[in-house]
Design a protein around this motif. Structure first.
Motif, PDB file in Angstrom:
ATOM      1  N   ARG A  49       0.817  -1.219   0.000  1.00 17.13           N
ATOM      2  CA  ARG A  49       0.000   0.000   0.000  1.00 17.13           C
ATOM      3  C   ARG A  49       0.847   1.264   0.000  1.00 17.13           C
ATOM      4  NH1 ARG A  49      -0.270  -2.225   5.097  1.00 17.13           N
ATOM      5  NH2 ARG A  49       0.532  -0.939   6.810  1.00 17.13           N
ATOM      6  N   ARG A  50       2.144   1.140   0.264  1.00 23.57           N
ATOM      7  CA  ARG A  50       2.988   2.334   0.272  1.00 23.57           C
ATOM      8  C   ARG A  50       3.080   2.924  -1.126  1.00 23.57           C
ATOM      9  NH1 ARG A  50       8.368   2.159   3.910  1.00 23.57           N
ATOM     10  NH2 ARG A  50       8.985   3.482   2.150  1.00 23.57           N
ATOM     11  N   PRO A  51       3.020   4.244  -1.238  1.00 18.79           N
ATOM     12  CA  PRO A  51       3.042   4.875  -2.569  1.00 18.79           C
ATOM     13  C   PRO A  51       4.331   4.637  -3.342  1.00 18.79           C
ATOM     14  CG  PRO A  51       3.215   6.520  -0.821  1.00 18.79           C
ATOM     15  CD  PRO A  51       2.856   5.231  -0.156  1.00 18.79           C
ATOM     16  N   TYR A  83       5.974   1.783  -3.361  1.00 18.57           N
ATOM     17  CA  TYR A  83       6.196   0.339  -3.560  1.00 18.57           C
ATOM     18  C   TYR A  83       6.556   0.029  -5.014  1.00 18.57           C
ATOM     19  CZ  TYR A  83       5.574  -4.716  -3.384  1.00 18.57           C
ATOM     20  OH  TYR A  83       5.791  -6.079  -3.463  1.00 18.57           O
ATOM     21  N   GLY A  84       5.878   0.670  -5.949  1.00 15.37           N
ATOM     22  CA  GLY A  84       6.170   0.442  -7.361  1.00 15.37           C
ATOM     23  C   GLY A  84       7.604   0.765  -7.715  1.00 15.37           C
ATOM     24  N   ASP A  85       8.113   1.885  -7.182  1.00 17.60           N
ATOM     25  CA  ASP A  85       9.507   2.263  -7.438  1.00 17.60           C
ATOM     26  C   ASP A  85      10.463   1.245  -6.808  1.00 17.60           C
ATOM     27  OD1 ASP A  85       8.701   4.527  -8.801  1.00 17.60           O
ATOM     28  OD2 ASP A  85       8.811   5.811  -7.030  1.00 17.60           O
ATOM     29  N   PHE A  86      10.077   0.751  -5.621  1.00 21.04           N
ATOM     30  CA  PHE A  86      10.919  -0.209  -4.909  1.00 21.04           C
ATOM     31  C   PHE A  86      11.091  -1.493  -5.706  1.00 21.04           C
ATOM     32  CE2 PHE A  86      10.974  -3.806  -1.805  1.00 21.04           C
ATOM     33  CZ  PHE A  86      12.256  -3.610  -1.324  1.00 21.04           C
ATOM     34  N   VAL A  87       9.990  -2.091  -6.168  1.00 23.31           N
ATOM     35  CA  VAL A  87      10.107  -3.349  -6.905  1.00 23.31           C
ATOM     36  C   VAL A  87      10.750  -3.124  -8.278  1.00 23.31           C
ATOM     37  CG1 VAL A  87       8.262  -4.544  -5.678  1.00 23.31           C
ATOM     38  CG2 VAL A  87       7.714  -3.189  -7.709  1.00 23.31           C
ATOM     39  N   GLN A  88      10.589  -1.926  -8.829  1.00 27.69           N
ATOM     40  CA  GLN A  88      11.260  -1.629 -10.100  1.00 27.69           C
ATOM     41  C   GLN A  88      12.771  -1.670  -9.922  1.00 27.69           C
ATOM     42  OE1 GLN A  88      10.507   2.283 -11.777  1.00 27.69           O
ATOM     43  NE2 GLN A  88      10.783   1.500 -13.849  1.00 27.69           N
ATOM     44  N   ARG A  89      13.268  -1.160  -8.792  1.00 27.47           N
ATOM     45  CA  ARG A  89      14.706  -1.224  -8.522  1.00 27.47           C
ATOM     46  C   ARG A  89      15.181  -2.669  -8.370  1.00 27.47           C
ATOM     47  NH1 ARG A  89      13.636   3.416  -5.179  1.00 27.47           N
ATOM     48  NH2 ARG A  89      13.631   2.117  -3.292  1.00 27.47           N
ATOM     49  N   ASP A 142      13.986  -4.999 -10.217  1.00 29.30           N
ATOM     50  CA  ASP A 142      13.714  -5.595 -11.525  1.00 29.30           C
ATOM     51  C   ASP A 142      12.579  -6.616 -11.431  1.00 29.30           C
ATOM     52  OD1 ASP A 142      14.179  -5.744 -14.275  1.00 29.30           O
ATOM     53  OD2 ASP A 142      15.511  -7.484 -14.082  1.00 29.30           O
ATOM     54  N   LEU A 143      11.535  -6.255 -10.659  1.00 29.43           N
ATOM     55  CA  LEU A 143      10.361  -7.104 -10.479  1.00 29.43           C
ATOM     56  C   LEU A 143       9.102  -6.305 -10.802  1.00 29.43           C
ATOM     57  CD1 LEU A 143      11.279  -8.846  -7.093  1.00 29.43           C
ATOM     58  CD2 LEU A 143      11.361  -9.884  -9.376  1.00 29.43           C
ATOM     59  N   ASP A 144       7.973  -7.016 -10.894  1.00 30.55           N
ATOM     60  CA  ASP A 144       6.677  -6.384 -11.104  1.00 30.55           C
ATOM     61  C   ASP A 144       5.984  -6.153  -9.771  1.00 30.55           C
ATOM     62  OD1 ASP A 144       6.978  -6.524 -13.888  1.00 30.55           O
ATOM     63  OD2 ASP A 144       6.231  -8.597 -13.900  1.00 30.55           O
ATOM     64  N   ALA A 145       5.019  -5.244  -9.748  1.00 35.39           N
ATOM     65  CA  ALA A 145       4.311  -4.911  -8.508  1.00 35.39           C
ATOM     66  C   ALA A 145       3.523  -6.088  -7.949  1.00 35.39           C
ATOM     67  CB  ALA A 145       3.375  -3.724  -8.745  1.00 35.39           C
ATOM     68  N   ASP A 146       3.135  -7.046  -8.809  1.00 33.94           N
ATOM     69  CA  ASP A 146       2.351  -8.185  -8.336  1.00 33.94           C
ATOM     70  C   ASP A 146       3.213  -9.428  -8.080  1.00 33.94           C
ATOM     71  OD1 ASP A 146       3.001  -8.708 -10.934  1.00 33.94           O
ATOM     72  OD2 ASP A 146       0.982  -9.279 -11.584  1.00 33.94           O
ATOM     73  N   THR A 147       4.525  -9.272  -8.014  1.00 34.59           N
ATOM     74  CA  THR A 147       5.415 -10.403  -7.725  1.00 34.59           C
ATOM     75  C   THR A 147       5.129 -10.971  -6.341  1.00 34.59           C
ATOM     76  OG1 THR A 147       7.168  -9.499  -9.137  1.00 34.59           O
ATOM     77  CG2 THR A 147       7.832 -11.098  -7.476  1.00 34.59           C
ATOM     78  N   ASP A 148       5.203 -12.288  -6.224  1.00 37.30           N
ATOM     79  CA  ASP A 148       5.032 -12.986  -4.949  1.00 37.30           C
ATOM     80  C   ASP A 148       5.896 -12.316  -3.873  1.00 37.30           C
ATOM     81  OD1 ASP A 148       5.078 -14.751  -2.818  1.00 37.30           O
ATOM     82  OD2 ASP A 148       5.752 -16.479  -3.967  1.00 37.30           O
ATOM     83  N   PRO A 149       5.291 -11.913  -2.743  1.00 36.63           N
ATOM     84  CA  PRO A 149       6.060 -11.231  -1.687  1.00 36.63           C
ATOM     85  C   PRO A 149       7.288 -12.008  -1.215  1.00 36.63           C
ATOM     86  CG  PRO A 149       3.714 -11.024  -1.256  1.00 36.63           C
ATOM     87  CD  PRO A 149       3.860 -11.974  -2.416  1.00 36.63           C
ATOM     88  N   PHE A 150       7.210 -13.333  -1.209  1.00 39.45           N
ATOM     89  CA  PHE A 150       8.361 -14.124  -0.771  1.00 39.45           C
ATOM     90  C   PHE A 150       9.532 -13.936  -1.735  1.00 39.45           C
ATOM     91  CE2 PHE A 150      10.696 -18.090   0.253  1.00 39.45           C
ATOM     92  CZ  PHE A 150      10.742 -17.959   1.633  1.00 39.45           C
TER      93      PHE A 150
END
Length: 256
Positions: free
Chosen positions: A91-93, A95-101, A103-111
């Motif tokens: 939910r953090r605004p 988060y998208g930038d974080f997973v982009q760094r 090299d993942l997608d926003a819906d990637t498995d949290p594990f």
């Protein structure tokens, strides 16, 4: 050795995925201290954590928060808090930038996000990394961020010259004051960009002795990113039938 579009078979596809917990001592030496296994079944997911023998011999290490006994096996239907608290909430605004760094997608498995991010936090000495995966044609592959960029003169500038897909080189550093087994990572032009993570060193040494090891830049983040997330590398090597990575004395569980 590696080819575009090659399928990587992760352990999660077979119902199981492992990550290792590490701890950094005040001198900067990092060793594995525990292994977390996630199992996926038709009934959901479950987790099991046990400490490794290295934890008993690592001066200064006591235990991870919430997992106090080195000689116990812990099981849960939910990810243990010490690991769950290392996941950025979706939910953090940012988060998208974080997973982009990562090299993942926003819906990637949290594990998988936890593994890729290495569970890094500035407030403690705990980190994590995943067990290597096997490709569809039997090669070993693993991803890691190079270490120590901010401690290596000129490394930040050298990383800025690296591009996705670049071949990278290894350079042994027996004179390293923290770990004589240290391995530097060099750019295609020979500039030093950082180090191989401590807990992968023995595996990388083994693989280099057994055959060709390929290291490429998988993802490069701008210099506005945290130093520990600047350069993501992908290692690929032959996986001999009689070889098991991360199976040395440090990685043996205390509890069977």
């Amino acid at each position: 050795m590696s080819h575009p579009g090659r399928t990587v078979i992760s352990m999660s596809e077979h119902g199981e995925r492992r990550l290792y917990a590490t701890w950094r001592n005040p001198d900067g030496l990092i060793r594995p201290v525990g292994v977390l296994t996630r199992r996926l079944t038709s009934c959901g997911e479950s987790f099991r954590f046990v400490y490794l023998k290295a934890a008993e011999q690592f001066e200064g290490f006591v235990s991870l928060p919430g997992l106090p006994d080195l000689h116990s096996a812990y099981e849960s239907k939910r990810l243990f808090p010490v690991f769950r608290n290392r996941l950025m909430p979706r939910r953090r605004p940012d988060y998208g930038d974080f997973v982009q760094r990562l090299d993942l997608d926003a819906d990637t498995d949290p594990f998988e996000v936890l593994i890729r991010s290495e569970g890094w936090r500035a407030t403690d000495r705990i980190e994590v990394f995943g067990h290597p995966a096997r490709t569809s044609d039997g090669e070993l592959t693993t991803l890691f961020f190079v270490r120590g960029i901010r401690h290596l003169e000129g490394a930040a500038e050298a990383v800025a010259e690296v591009h996705k897909g670049d071949f990278l080189g290894f350079e042994d550093e027996p004179g390293n004051p923290v770990n004589r087994r240290a391995i530097l990572v060099n750019s295609r032009t020979g500039r030093k960009v950082g180090w191989v993570p401590d807990c992968l060193l023995e595996m990388v040494h083994d693989l280099r002795e057994m055959g060709d090891v390929e290291l490429r830049a998988e993802h490069v983040n701008p210099d506005t990113s945290p130093p520990h997330m600047r350069l993501l590398c992908k290692l690929t090597a032959p996986w001999p039938d009689d070889y098991e990575p991360l199976a040395g004395p440090d990685y043996q569980p205390i509890v069977a």
